[in-house]
Design a protein around this motif. Structure first.
Motif, PDB file in Angstrom:
ATOM      1  N   ARG A   1       0.836  -1.205   0.000  1.00 49.85           N
ATOM      2  CA  ARG A   1       0.000   0.000   0.000  1.00 49.85           C
ATOM      3  C   ARG A   1       0.870   1.255   0.000  1.00 49.85           C
ATOM      4  O   ARG A   1       0.449   2.310  -0.447  1.00 49.85           O
ATOM      5  N   LEU A   2       2.069   1.134   0.540  1.00 49.35           N
ATOM      6  CA  LEU A   2       3.010   2.263   0.528  1.00 49.35           C
ATOM      7  C   LEU A   2       4.322   1.802  -0.084  1.00 49.35           C
ATOM      8  O   LEU A   2       4.664   0.610  -0.042  1.00 49.35           O
TER       9      LEU A   2
ATOM     10  N   GLY B   1      -0.053   1.546   5.670  1.00 45.94           N
ATOM     11  CA  GLY B   1      -0.848   2.160   4.617  1.00 45.94           C
ATOM     12  C   GLY B   1      -2.344   1.955   4.702  1.00 45.94           C
ATOM     13  O   GLY B   1      -3.070   2.322   3.771  1.00 45.94           O
TER      14      GLY B   1
ATOM     15  N   ASP C   1       8.447   5.386   2.067  1.00 48.09           N
ATOM     16  CA  ASP C   1       7.455   5.725   3.102  1.00 48.09           C
ATOM     17  C   ASP C   1       7.512   4.725   4.241  1.00 48.09           C
ATOM     18  O   ASP C   1       7.465   5.088   5.423  1.00 48.09           O
TER      19      ASP C   1
END
Ligand code: SF4
Length: 443
Positions: free
Chosen positions: A14-15, A299, A19
């Motif tokens: 998701r990231l 995320g 990050d």
């Protein structure tokens, strides 16, 4: 369904890597020498210091801070390790805001305590960076002790026993020693594989053999250990996770928070660790907060902690609650889950509002969720003939169980809070009692 409410199951990535690396970096970066000196200079070196009374391991806090202030971080570390051999980990994970720092006179007078936790980390890091271990073993006693569970209680007990000249064999069900420090604490509290580095450092005392993949009840019996060793210490933690008892609990996406945290701690690539878009965590302790915050850091778009009592009764400290809030985690209090729905995959969680007596008020709330973590009470079922109360081993004095020759400490034993620092204190005190029983013939 709006885009913000879209469910897409549980997936990795998701990231991006950058990050993720930033999100999981050290929560409390280390102090450098100058910063440590400035922080140490704020201490009043109180007589009858309240911070010492609040420390479960009774570390002489004003003394170790004075040693930092006078440029002797290694001596300072020794002051800490004499009482708490896992002082490095405790400096990272202790809820200092509800222990030593809460009662620091500078907190009481000015609302800003001496940074005891970060100073402890500065001191312990200084000494652990050296090649040599600061303790040596006493002459061999010829006595042997089995320590079951290589978590904080077991490690603390084993080190103290080895130092006193006994030969220790540690057994642990997992593939690595460390227990909760290795498998059960948020990654951002102990990054850079500190838990294993600390175990390696601790074992340098010598006289401790570690056997992993060995669990009580699975090839290892208490009866056998009592026959083969002069004493037994159990620091086996609490393995079982309470079920919610709801239909739908077997839906994909519904799992135990401790398993999620363990998987997160053991992966080499956090971008490959799956997480839901909308996550609900049931519980109110530190495990609930660790699972919730880490879901956000991986995320997840929305993360909600659902707790059945008032927020001020959450076992997680206020500081932990604030940490969750600053990461965008919503905390709902006075709610409990009543239904989990989905096809094969979890889709939504229905919560019922309850009053102070836990009675349903009649109002409900439905949250879209593709992942739910159970972070509710863990307890022991049975342990081979030992007395239990409320899912924990009953103990008297320094960890004596209901069976002669068997001691216990840490989360599996009654008494004290379920904290790393409490487990360390209990392991240490049980070791001293075992030593007395083995060498002085004390009953
Ligand atoms: Fe220092 Fe605060 Fe402890 Fe006093 S209470 S000795 S000021 S850390």
């Amino acid at each position: 369904m709006t885009d913000a409410m879209r469910l897409d199951g549980i997936r990795a990535g998701r990231l991006g890597a950058e990050d993720i690396a930033r999100n999981f970096d050290d929560l409390h970066p280390a102090l450098d020498r100058h910063e440590a000196t400035v922080a140490a200079d704020r201490c009043y070196f109180c007589h009858d210091a309240p911070c010492v009374t609040a420390c479960p391991t009774d570390i002489d806090i004003p003394l170790f801070i004075r040693q930092i202030a006078t440029g002797m971080p290694e001596a300072s570390a020794k002051t800490i390790f004499d009482q708490n051999i896992l002082g490095g980990m405790c400096a990272r994970v202790c809820p200092t805001e509800t222990l030593c720092e809460q009662v620091c006179v500078r907190e009481v007078a000015e609302g800003k305590p001496v940074e005891i936790g970060r100073l402890q980390r500065y001191a312990t890091d200084s000494l652990m960076a050296e090649d040599t271990h600061p303790y040596t073993r006493a002459d061999a006693t010829g006595k042997t002790v089995a320590v079951v569970g290589a978590g904080p209680a077991g490690l603390s007990c084993a080190h103290r026993l080895a130092m006193l000249g006994h030969d220790v064999t540690m057994f642990d069900a997992r593939t690595k020693p460390g227990g909760l420090n290795e498998y059960g604490i948020a990654a951002y509290k102990t990054p850079h594989d500190f838990a294993q580095a600390e175990v390696d450092w601790l074992l340098k005392i010598g006289g401790i053999t570690v056997e992993t993949g060995r669990a009580l009840g699975d090839g290892l019996t208490l009866q056998g250990l009592r026959r083969d060793f002069d004493a037994v210490f159990l620091g086996i933690g609490l393995a079982g996770v309470g079920a919610l008892g709801l239909e739908g609990e077997d839906l994909s996406g519904t799992e135990n928070a401790v398993d999620f945290i363990a998987a997160l701690r053991q992966t080499d690539d956090l971008t490959a660790l799956p997480v839901g878009r909308h996550v609900v965590v049931i519980g109110g302790g530190m495990t609930a907060v660790d699972a919730a915050v880490q879901s956000r850091l991986l995320g997840a778009e929305t993360v909600t902690i659902a707790y059945r009592r008032a927020q001020d009764r959450m076992p997680a400290s206020r500081w932990e609650q604030d940490l969750a809030a600053t990461h965008g985690v919503r905390i709902l209090s006075h709610v409990q889950p009543v239904a989990l729905r989905g096809d094969s995959q979890l889709r939504e969680v229905e919560l019922a509002y309850v009053d102070a007596d836990m009675k349903p008020s009649g109002e409900t709330l439905t949250l879209r969720a593709d992942q739910l973590f159970r972070a509710i009470g863990q307890k022991l079922e049975t342990v081979e003939g030992l007395a239990l109360s409320g899912g924990k081993l009953t103990v008297t004095g320094a960890g004596r169980t209901s069976v002669d020759g068997v001691w216990a400490g840490g989360d599996c034993a009654l008494g004290g809070e379920d904290l790393t620092v409490t487990a360390v204190a209990e392991g240490r005190d049980a070791a001293m009692d075992i030593h007395a029983a083995l060498t002085e013939g004390r009953p």
